[in-house]
Design a protein around this motif. Structure first.
Motif, short mmCIF file in Angstrom:
data_model
loop_
_atom_site.label_atom_id
_atom_site.label_comp_id
_atom_site.label_asym_id
_atom_site.label_seq_id
_atom_site.Cartn_x
_atom_site.Cartn_y
_atom_site.Cartn_z
N ARG A 111 0.82 -1.21 0.00
CA ARG A 111 0.00 0.00 0.00
C ARG A 111 0.85 1.26 0.00
O ARG A 111 0.70 2.12 -0.85
CB ARG A 111 -0.91 -0.03 1.23
N TRP A 132 2.90 4.75 1.78
CA TRP A 132 2.48 6.08 2.19
C TRP A 132 2.38 6.98 0.96
O TRP A 132 3.00 6.70 -0.07
CB TRP A 132 3.46 6.68 3.20
N VAL A 133 1.63 8.06 1.11
CA VAL A 133 1.44 8.98 -0.01
C VAL A 133 1.80 10.38 0.46
O VAL A 133 1.10 10.97 1.29
CB VAL A 133 -0.01 8.94 -0.54
N ASP A 145 6.39 5.81 -4.41
CA ASP A 145 5.10 5.15 -4.65
C ASP A 145 5.30 3.65 -4.56
O ASP A 145 5.68 2.99 -5.53
CB ASP A 145 4.57 5.56 -6.02
N ASP A 205 2.15 11.95 5.77
CA ASP A 205 1.80 10.55 6.01
C ASP A 205 3.07 9.81 6.39
O ASP A 205 3.86 9.41 5.53
CB ASP A 205 1.18 9.97 4.73
N GLY A 208 -3.73 9.88 3.23
CA GLY A 208 -2.35 10.21 2.91
C GLY A 208 -1.98 11.57 3.49
O GLY A 208 -2.53 12.02 4.50
N ARG A 212 -3.88 10.95 -1.14
CA ARG A 212 -4.28 9.64 -1.65
C ARG A 212 -5.48 9.72 -2.58
O ARG A 212 -5.44 9.16 -3.69
CB ARG A 212 -4.55 8.66 -0.49
N ARG A 230 -4.52 11.04 -6.04
CA ARG A 230 -3.77 10.19 -6.97
C ARG A 230 -4.74 9.32 -7.75
O ARG A 230 -5.19 8.28 -7.29
CB ARG A 230 -2.77 9.31 -6.21
N VAL A 278 -3.46 2.61 -7.25
CA VAL A 278 -3.58 3.13 -5.89
C VAL A 278 -4.63 2.33 -5.13
O VAL A 278 -5.73 2.07 -5.63
CB VAL A 278 -3.97 4.63 -5.91
N ARG A 294 -7.57 1.65 -2.83
CA ARG A 294 -8.73 2.34 -2.28
C ARG A 294 -9.77 1.29 -1.89
O ARG A 294 -10.31 0.60 -2.75
CB ARG A 294 -9.35 3.31 -3.29
#
Length: 852
Positions: A171, A173-174, A180, A557, A797, A815, A818, A823, A825
């Motif tokens: 996953r 952090w953003v 990424d 984040d 994020g 987040r 993006r 990504v 979600r």
């Protein structure tokens, strides 16, 4: 060549998609594209049919890339299954990275490796059942894991093991300018990350494959390399194993822009191929009768390809070597078939072949850097001679130096474009560093190292002498880089971005400079190029500037920790520095420094360490070594984490300052008898700018006047400190934005405290699925009951809040912003709404993230 470019463009469109098409849709697009291609190809070569042909290639490339991406996303571990424990069986793949470092206050050993999965079942289910019958249906597709191990067992490439692991989704952090992880994992086809549970048995099922070329050479070379001064760098150059590189060496390569030299890449594959080609030509010179059976181009290709394949095999056919190998094979095929192909056609063929083999390779920056670098060199060669670069039959030393200098100048004008487009830092000392290091590495270190590698099959003494010779070359390279690192030029870095019109103008200017050596446009292009690249260097980018009284707030984040940046028109302050993760990694080096540099911030007016807990001070040391800090403030016993010689002031009541129409002052007393959490700094930030309240009634206008443009940062205070602050009253504590105390623990955010502060939005800084279960459900209920917007770093994020012209703007969350298909979600997440209304009517907390 046009159809190849169209196909590559179709594959490249994958990067622009916020979501992938359904499987049925992709199948239909693929079938229609093939039929359209066959129909247009059989027709006349007039332009309407050519256009249809190119459209078919584009659609086919896009459908193929989406299909491959969809297969990998279906195998990826869902977020809903994070934290489960599984019994797995499989094989260790690639080199095992080993390191030592501090974690949880103790010295620990760590091994990291890729694991190819053969079988999987949930830990507490029947051991005799198959993985498919026990594992959840959406976990069966897992094929490749990235695992960490902290125990005493020693893993080697090729071994088969059975073990218990705890898995998590890739996953990440953003943050602005951040790494990424989800994109990186998708490009490398890693479906989950995890660690081996030491409390369960780890059983080896089968030994390593003795026929593994890379593993066999790794075992033979380690005793020879261990005694050399720069053995870890030789290990990286010859075998692609960078695990032994020290932090100082990695920093040196990054700051001088030479990191690409210390990993097996296209430069090294080309060096190996050149050595093989020269060996083949030498054989023809010694045995001229061979020319009766084989032509010179065929002999050169027959010598270059095996040498390059052998070197790539030693690196485990890493992605960076695959690109260079495909290019070389395309050029060699043209030579063996006696076809005269332009270098541009060979480049397009190589790109098409690589994307057919691995369309997800374009998710990595290395793909773009490799092909863009070759394109820049070809464009420069066309401008110099109106023909491709050719090596003279009898090159002299000065000719080689001239070629290297010309190539480096071409890369100087061309490569910054792609580096800034990819968000990579650009070191201004890099051209000079590469000009010195590339010849030594290419003509000294790599040939001597490869010769030592081959000699290890015959005699260890000869191999040791050749590897020592390569080590001498590295000694010279490291001395040059260390000297350049100390020069003032090394402090000049471009961390900004060029986008839109600026990027287009810079690209046109670079094309003119590379393709044209004379003409009236060349001076103008050079001036435009220098001005455009000086803008991020001098921090002259437009947009987003703050006026007097404005505030920009960033909550980064950083997982289960805190780091908040406060910006005014001319100042920058950081409240806490995130946590430490062990083994030399912390939030300062991995998140804060890249984010600050990305935002063009080279210095901070002050850093406030609220208290001594490691999740608030872990990044302080690395941040202080990379960013200039004007003043340190500390709460509790946080002063002990600062390096020796750093002076810090206590953040206690009465310490205050003003800057750009914004007031900063501490509210707490920080009594020494309190617990560390309750001794946290409490910082109030209040704008002196008058609020905009024309649309509010008199009552709400008065409330807005007291709290608009105000932010309350609370650290980890709990019940006792909240009670101590209550006597200050509404006038001192009112704030529009509140950092939720102690990450939303059940011992904080009391009802009386929230009723006095009356925030419009609450910021929670939490790690995803953290072991403390922060924020607590009862605490979230208190915020929702008061119609307070909830923004959480684990779901949103990095979060930015701007107070401009007397009004809070709608939040920005990294987040949800993006819009890429990779990504993670769980469900649609909205960031928030306008904060200038009390209460924020029309802003349902459940719909805007408050229910998360």
């Amino acid at each position: 060549m046009a159809w190849k470019l169209s196909f590559c463009a179709g594959v490249g469109s994958l990067l622009l998609l916020p979501a992938l098409f359904a499987a049925n849709t992709l199948a239909a697009i693929g079938v229609v594209s093939v039929l359209l291609y066959l129909w247009a190809f059989s027709r006349s070569r007039r332009w309407p049919y050519k256009a249809l042909l190119l459209c078919a290639c584009f659609a086919l490339g896009s459908a193929y890339a989406q299909w491959q991406a969809q297969l990998q996303l279906e195998r990826r571990l869902p977020e809903t299954l994070d934290g489960f424990e599984y019994v797995i069986e499989g094989r260790v793949h690639g080199i095992v990275a080993r390191s030592e470092g501090q974690q949880f206050g103790a010295l620990r050993r760590k091994q990291q490796f890729d694991f190819h999965l053969h079988a999987l079942r949930l830990l507490n289910q029947a051991a005799g059942s198959t993985a498919a019958s026990n594992a959840p249906s959406n976990v069966v597709g897992l094929k490749r894991l990235r695992l960490s191990y902290y125990g005493v067992q020693r893993f080697e490439s090729g071994q088969q093991w059975r073990m218990v692991v705890r898995l998590r989704s890739p996953r990440g952090w953003v943050n602005p300018g951040g790494f990424d992880l989800a994109k990186h994992a998708l490009g490398r086809r890693i479906h989950a990350y995890g660690y081996v549970r030491e409390s369960h048995p780890v059983l080896q099922l089968a030994p390593a494959d003795s026929m593994s070329l890379r593993l066999a050479r790794h075992r033979v070379l380690q005793p020879l390399i261990a005694s050399l001064q720069y053995g870890p760098i030789l290990n990286a150059l010859l075998l692609g194993d960078k695990s032994a590189l020290s932090d100082a060496q990695r920093t040196l390569f990054i700051e001088t822009g030479t990191a690409h030299l210390m990993a097996i890449s296209g430069l090294h594959i080309a060096t190996a191929a050149t050595a093989g080609a020269l060996l083949a030509k030498s054989l023809l010179w010694m045995l001229p009768r061979l020319l009766l059976f084989v032509s010179v181009p065929t002999a050169v290709a027959s010598g270059a390809v095996p040498a390059a394949v052998f070197y790539a095999a030693l690196s485990g056919f890493a992605i960076s070597t695959q690109r260079a190998l495909v290019m070389l094979l395309c050029a060699a095929a043209a030579m063996l078939l006696h076809r005269r192909s332009s270098p541009w056609s060979v480049l397009c063929t190589a790109a098409t072949g690589l994307l057919l083999f691995d369309p997800l390779a374009l998710l990595g920056g290395g793909f773009w850097l490799s092909f863009f670098a070759v394109a820049v060199l070809l464009l420069a060669a066309h401008g110099a001679n109106n023909r491709p670069i050719t090596v003279q039959k009898k090159p002299v030393f000065l000719t080689w130096i001239k070629l290297l200098f010309s190539a480096q100048c071409a890369l100087l004008f061309g490569m910054p474009l792609i580096q800034l487009a990819l968000g990579l830092p650009l070191a201004m000392v890099a051209p000079l560093a590469n000009l010195l290091a590339v010849p030594i590495v290419s003509f000294w270190v790599i040939p001597a190292g490869l010769a030592g590698l081959l000699a290890s099959y015959l005699h260890n003494g000869m191999a040791s002498a050749l590897l020592a010779l390569a080590d001498k070359g590295l000694l010279l390279v490291m001395h040059c880089l260390a000297y350049l690192q100390q020069t003032p030029l090394a402090n000049w870095r471009i961390e900004g971005e060029l986008a839109g019109v600026s990027m287009l103008v810079a690209m046109l200017a670079a094309v003119v400079l590379l393709a044209c050596r004379k003409g009236p446009l060349v001076p103008l292009a050079a001036l435009l190029w220098m001005v455009l690249f000086a803008m991020p260097l001098l921090n002259l980018r437009g947009g987003g500037q703050l006026a007097r009284g404005d505030i920009s707030l960033w909550q980064f984040d950083v997982g289960q920790g805190t780091a908040v940046l406060v910006q005014t028109a001319q100042g920058n302050w950081l409240f806490d520095t995130g946590g430490t993760f062990g083994f030399g990694r912390d939030a300062g080096s991995s998140t804060l420094v890249p984010a600050l540099r990305h935002m063009g911030i080279a210095a901070l007016d002050a850093v406030i360490l609220s208290h001594a807990d490691s999740d608030h001070t872990g990044g302080a040391e690395s941040l202080g070594s990379a960013i200039d800090v004007g003043q340190w403030y500390t709460g509790g016993s946080a002063v002990r984490v600062l390096p020796a010689g750093v002076h810090a002031k206590p953040c206690k009541e009465g310490v205050a300052w003003r800057r750009d129409g914004v007031a900063f002052y501490f509210l707490n007393n920080g009594a020494g008898g309190q617990s560390e959490n309750n001794a946290s700094c409490v910082l109030m930030i209040r704008s002196m700018s008058p609020p905009v309240a024309s649309s509010l009634d008199a009552t709400n206008a008065a409330r807005l006047h007291r709290s608009a443009g105000s932010v309350l940062l609370t650290g980890d205070i709990e019940l006792d400190s909240e009670v101590d602050l209550l006597p200050l009253g509404r006038r001192a504590l009112a704030a529009t934005v509140l950092m939720a105390p102690h990450h939303g623990s059940k011992t904080s955010s009391t009802a009386s405290f929230l009723d006095v502060v009356k925030p419009g939005v609450a910021l929670f800084s939490n790690g995803y699925r953290n072991r403390y279960a922060h924020p607590h459900a009862a605490v979230l209920a208190r915020y929702r009951a008061r119609d307070i917007q909830i923004l959480r770093s684990d779901y949103h994020g990095a979060i930015r809040l701007d107070f401009k012209a007397g009004r809070w703007r709608a939040p920005h969350c990294a987040r949800p912003a993006r819009r890429h298909f990779w990504v993670y979600r769980q469900r649609p997440i909205r960031c928030g709404c306008q904060l200038s209304k009390f209460p924020p009517s029309g802003c349902n907390p459940q719909a805007d993230g408050g229910g998360l």
